[in-house]
Every structure is written in C-alpha cells, then in structure tokens.
Design an enzyme around this catalytic site. Structure first.
Site, PDB file in Angstrom:
ATOM      1  CG  ASP A 532      -2.156  -1.064   1.059  1.00  0.00           C
ATOM      2  OD1 ASP A 532      -1.898  -1.953   0.167  1.00  0.00           O
ATOM      3  OD2 ASP A 532      -2.924  -1.007   2.060  1.00  0.00           O
ATOM      4  CG  ASP A 559      -3.594  -4.762  -3.008  1.00  0.00           C
ATOM      5  OD1 ASP A 559      -3.405  -5.445  -4.084  1.00  0.00           O
ATOM      6  OD2 ASP A 559      -4.088  -5.501  -2.191  1.00  0.00           O
TER       7      ASP A 559
END
Length: 705
Positions: A532, A559
């Site tokens: 992230d 991600d």
C-alpha cells in the site's frame, strides 16, 4: 504478511454476483508495437534488490461570527507535528453545533466525535467550580462576544489532544478567598494534554488560577488572551520532567499577583509580545512577572512590562534568554542567563514578533473575544509572515523551518496563490499533512536529485497511536497526507520504511503518500514502500480526485497503487519489490473506482524489478467495505512489462471477480506482455481512443507551479 488485507481496510470476504460487463473484453489479438526505452530507465538499479463531513456553516445564524475563525489552525508549538498529531485544528473535521445550555455544552464537549461547538449564550456551571472534561478533537468557540462560561471552566485530561478553546469569556468562580487553597476552580486546567490552542479569551475572577498547564502538558499555544482579576494567572509545571514545549504570545496580563506565568521544568518556553501590567490604583499588586523555574529554558522577547515588581525571575537551575523587552516603571529582579543550551524557536515554527513599543496598544485593542477571530483580522505579524511565496526547510537550521510540517503550518488558511516549500537535501523523519484548507502548495526538494531529499516515517495500519485510541488504520499510516487541492510535489522521495519482518504481530499496510484531493501533480518523485505505498483517494465517494504522476518511480509489492481516485502514472517506472521474507508475490494496482468514473491509468511507463518471473499481478478489484456498487478500473497501455508479470495478469479479490469490473491492456511490450484473450482483455483501437491521458485529466492540464 499474507496477501489478504487486514480488517482495517474493510475487505469483504463474501462473494457478490453481478451481471458481467463485456465492453472491454474484446479478446481480439492485436499487433503490439514496440515501445521506446525510457530515458531514465538506467536508474532502476537503485531499487532492484475517515472524518465526518462538516455541517453547513449556517447551522445557526448566531454562529456566523464564530465560524469565520473555525478554519484557523494554531501557531507556535501547538502547530508542530508530534505525538501522532499534525498541528492543532480542533473539531474542524466534525459537525458544527450551537449550544446555549450547560447540558448541550457538556454533551458535545465530552463526545468521542469531533465537533465545532459554538457557544451562543451565557452558560452558568452547576455546581460552582464545575470543569467540563473536554475530549479530543474539539473546537469550543464563542459566537461573537456572547459566549460566557460563568462559575467554572474546562478540564483536559491525560492524552486529550487537538483542542481549541477560543473567543470565550470564562469568569466568576471566585469564592471570596484571594489565595484560595481549598477550591481548585480554574478557567482552563490541563493535565497531560497535548496540542491545545487557547486563543482570544477573557479569563478572570476564578477561585484558583486562570490557566493551569500541568503534568507535562505540551505542544500548547496560548495567544491573544486577557487574563485579569485573579491571584494566579497562569501556572505551568507540576512534575520533575523537562519535556513540555509551550508558546505564550500576545497576552494581556493585568491585575494578577503571581504566575504571570510561572514555568516549571519546561523544555522550551517561548514567550513573546505579552503585556504585563500592574495597574496603578488597584488593590492587586504583582509579586513577580515571568518566572523561569526548575530546569526551564525560556526565550523571552519583545514583551512589555509596566509597573511590575520583579518582572523577570529565574531559578539558579533555569535559563532565560531576553531580547527586545521593554520595562516601564518596574522594580526588583530582572534576570537573564542560566545553564541551559541556546535554542531558536524558528527551528520549530515561524513567527514574526510585533514591535515592543506597539504591544500595549495592540493588545488593548486586539486581545480577548472579538466579533470575528479569523486570523486575518487579528493584525498579528505571525500570519503576515506565513504568506511568503517561498518557504525554506532545512534540517540543519539554515532554513526558515527545520521540518516540512512546520512550513505547511505556516501557509495561511485558504491561501489564494501558490506557496512553494523548498526542502534542502536531507532526511526528514516526520509525518506531514497538508490540510484541505491549504490549497496551491508545492513541496519540492532543492537538491540535484530526487534521492537527495527524503521525507520518511514508519507507521503501519496496525501501529498503535501514542494516545492509546487505537491503531492508525491504512489511510492514517501515511507518511505524507495531502487533502488540499492543487497540490504539487517534485524532486524528492516520500517513503514508508515500516519493518514488516520485525513487526509481524501487527497489520502491515504502510502508506508512503495518501492523496485525497483534486489536481494533485507529482513530478520527478520517488514514492517508496512495501504494501500500500501510494493511496490515491478522494475527499469523499462523490468527489472527483485527479492525480497525475510523471517522470517518477513508485516502489512496492502488494496493492501498492490503490484507491478510488482518477489517477494517471505516465512516463514513469513502477518497481516491483520482494516481500519482507524474500518471496516474490504481489499486485501492482487495487482500484476502488466509483461507477462512471475513471480509475487508474498506467501509460508510457515501465514495470520491472528484481523479483521472480511470473510472480506479480497487474491488479485486482478492491470493493472497499464490500461495496458492490463500485466499478474498479485499471488500464495499462503503451508500457513495457517485465517477465515478472503473470501470463494471466488480473485476479479476484475478497469475493469480487475482476471480470465484473474494468481491467484492460493496450499495446504493451516486453516479456511480461501477452496476446489478448478472455483472461487478458485488450482494448480495441477504438476503445483506446477514449482511454488516453487527456481523457483521465479532463479540463485539467498539469502545469508546474
């Protein structure tokens, strides 16, 4: 860490069935054109190894004058980024409520949620001496001059933070005993609080002290107040620790005998532009003025002392540095010096003292409650200084500020033109937040390379907050958080270096940069992390948030480009990174796009890194909170993909199929590219004409400012 998200990101595990969309699933093989090498591709070796919405300002007609100052943020030490708090802005992110009764005042002041509480009447405490226990994230502000608290005050306990008390009259708890040892009835008492701003109040005639800052309360600013008609004005201390940092400026202190203020064991006490007056013809006589006690290190400047007995006193263990003060009709001790090390308040925040000769008239007309307390009306030199076009930051003290956040805090609220924060080479280990009321800000490194200037911190979603109120959560873990429109960053590195290997006991999403604004332009930056890394968000689900990243590097593994913004990564390098345990597995994007919005576009770029072949997906759909109405989108076009990319580059997430959302490629090259199929959709030429950079940016043309 496993590839499954922690609950802090609210990923649903339930499978949802929706009608599959096929507009982007052409499945027709296309001839792939070769892409030219990126001019800066050779540098890749460096990396190879939620707030409540505000209520309407019209919540109450009587609140109009108070609301003019609600968006103001603190100056002085209360503005400094520390202890997990970025400056002091009170209840700005919560509802605005107007109160006229004690019950309502106590209800909202003690609530867990943020509130702006407008006091629009005289409220009498019952019983006398009652001190309302204020909770964190509150602004308590008087409506014009009509907000009075009679017979009691406020108490801020251990760990309470981000509180503003403004534009109030707090008075008349006096019980008939001048040096009252029995009734501890203060106007404002703080025990172990931090990030508090007490501004433009009239505090008088209480049973003990007017302000008590106790038990290591820190990051406190007390400004533009009138303190009078009391034995003890302002006491600070009550522990042996020397940790507190406090700014006291532009206060008019008169008809008080002691603690004007007294500062006991304060690490950094900055007092400037205060007016201490022992008025002739009254029965109240000063015993001393500013008192530096214990191991306090005080800087005292441009203050005016009139008629005071013992105007400046210090213990043998304490330090006072005096400059620019005026003493008129004073007598007794007036001391300076001491064993403490010299320090410069400008190393922590910006300020511009007013001329000492102007202080009496300035404070007589400007201190205390006003019909409007917005900073622009106060006449303080502090606000004027913040309006500079370029602010400089240097860790070694050679700039205007030592921290980036201090420079951000100095930008005037609702600034109409661009402010450039120029950051000298160095590593700045701090949290930086650009709030929504400070648009048109540029943060740029002044070194020869984007690697020369680094802003870094190591919070993760599971990191406990210092005040014990839970963990940061994914969005809250960001090293740099941008909530203001028209933000730019260039020529620097923004990093989150959370150590997953050492902290497998907590959730490891660790954001380097979070944007929640429109027209964010990132040019020539490195954004580095693991899971992230880059959160491209919007201010709310229904708000547009466009982000344009060019000539930059984004580094991560899971991600690491994600969120609901309309975001473009153009002419940049996306560097894939192994996980904490040395394995190669990950996902480049996790869009959370609202329906009928553009999602994430990667164009004209390179995706590679020192990871195993066929170990990374290009993306998966994040339906934040299990929201089936979302329509996540990632398009990757005209980009070189290394062999690290899987042959089936998209995958499902939390029960949602990527095939129900919008994932596609167009004319990618490299060992990781592949022919179109049902598992690898390609845009047709006709579809691609509507998915170019200009389509994402709309009416916005990013221009360096």
């Amino acid at each position: 860490m496993s590839e499954t998200r922690s609950k802090s990101r609210s990923r649903s595990r339930t499978r949802h069935h929706r009608r599959r969309r096929t507009a982007l699933l052409a499945g027709v093989p296309l001839a792939l054109a070769s892409a030219g090498a990126m001019a800066y591709g050779g540098a890749l070796g460096v990396f190879g190894a939620d707030a409540q919405p505000k209520a309407s300002a019209a919540a109450s007609a009587t609140a109009t004058s108070a609301l003019a100052g609600v968006t103001d943020v603190a100056d002085g030490f209360a503005s400094v980024n520390a202890l997990g708090q970025n400056g002091t802005y009170g209840g700005r992110d919560g509802q605005t409520v107007t109160v006229r009764t004690l019950a309502d005042l106590e209800k909202y002041a003690t609530a867990a949620e943020p509130y702006v509480i407008v006091v629009a009447a005289t409220i009498t405490m019952n019983p006398v001496g009652k001190e309302i226990k204020v909770a964190s994230d509150k602004t308590i502000i008087g409506s014009g001059t009509s907000g009075h608290i009679v017979g009691g005050g406020f108490f801020l306990g251990q760990g309470v933070h981000n509180v503003i008390i403004r534009n109030l009259t707090i008075r008349d708890a006096y019980q008939g005993v001048w040096n009252d040892k029995e009734h501890d009835f203060d106007a404002i008492q703080m025990d172990g609080a931090h990030h508090v701003w007490i501004d433009h109040n009239d505090l008088r005639h209480m049973a003990d002290g007017l302000i008590d800052s106790r038990k290591d309360t820190t990051y406190l600013t007390v400004s533009w107040n009138r303190l009078s008609q009391d034995n003890k004005a302002f006491g600070i201390g009550w522990t042996e620790n020397t940790t507190a940092d406090i700014t006291i400026h532009h206060n008019w202190i008169r008809e008080t005998e002691q603690r004007n203020p007294s500062t006991d064991n304060v690490a950094h006490a900055h007092l400037y532009n205060n007016y201490l007056e022992d008025e002739a013809g009254t029965t109240i006589k000063s015993s001393y003025g500013n008192y530096s006690r214990g191991r306090t290190n005080m800087v005292l400047e441009n203050s005016y002392f009139h008629g005071m007995t013992n105007p400046v006193v210090r213990d043998a263990t304490a330090t006072v540095v005096q400059r620019g003060n005026t003493f008129s009709g004073t007598s007794g001790r007036n001391e300076s010096g001491g064993p403490g090390a010299a320090w410069n308040p400008r190393s922590y925040y910006s300020y511009t003292p007013d001329k000492t000769a102007d202080v009496p008239a300035l404070l007589k007309s400007g201190a205390g409650p006003r019909s409007s307390v917005a900073k622009a009306t106060t006449g303080s030199g502090t606000t004027t200084a913040a309006a500079a076009t370029t602010l400089t930051v240097a860790a070694d003290g050679s700039g205007q500020y030592r921290t980036v956040q201090a420079a951000v805090n100095a930008v005037p609220a609702n600034n109409a033109s661009r402010v450039v924060i120029s950051v000298k080479p160095g590593t700045y280990r701090e949290l930086v937040k650009v709030p929504s009321n400070k648009p048109h800000v540029t943060i740029q490194g002044s070194g020869g390379s984007r690697k020369d200037t680094t802003i870094v911190y190591n919070n993760a979603s599971g990191t406990p907050k210092p005040d014990g109120s839970g963990t940061y959560g994914t969005g809250g873990s960001a090293t740099v958080a941008v909530e203001a429109d028209d933000f730019q960053a260039r020529n620097l590195t923004i990093s989150n270096d959370f150590d997953e290997a050492a902290h497998q006991d907590i959730a490891g999403q660790a954001v380097a940069l979070r944007t929640a604004a429109d027209k964010v332009f990132l040019d020539g930056v490195i954004i580095s992390g693991d899971q992230d890394t880059l959160l491209v968000d919007t201010a709310s689900k229904d708000r547009l948030g466009r982000v344009y990243v060019t000539n930059s590097y984004v580094v991560g593994n899971t991600d690491f480009i994600f969120g609901r913004a309309t975001a473009v990564i153009d002419k940049s390098v996306i560097t894939l990174k192994k996980r904490w345990n040395g394995t190669s597995a990950g996902y480049v994007t996790a869009p959370s796009t609202a329906a009928n919005r553009k999602g994430i576009l990667i164009a004209n770029s390179t995706v590679n890194g020192d990871v195993s072949d066929r170990s990374f997906y290009l993306g998966r759909p994040w339906h934040a909170g299990g929201d089936a109405s979302l329509d996540p989108q990632t398009t990757i076009r005209n980009t070189s993909l290394s062999a690290a990319i899987r042959t089936t580059p998209w995958t499902d997430m939390s029960g949602f199929s990527w095939k129900d959302d919008r994932f596609a490629e167009y004319r990618n090259t490299g060992a990781g590219s592949g022919a179109a199929s049902s598992d690898r959709p390609h845009l047709t030429d006709a579809q691609a004409t509507g998915q170019e950079v200009a389509d994402w940016l709309g009416d916005w043309t990013p221009t360096a400012g």
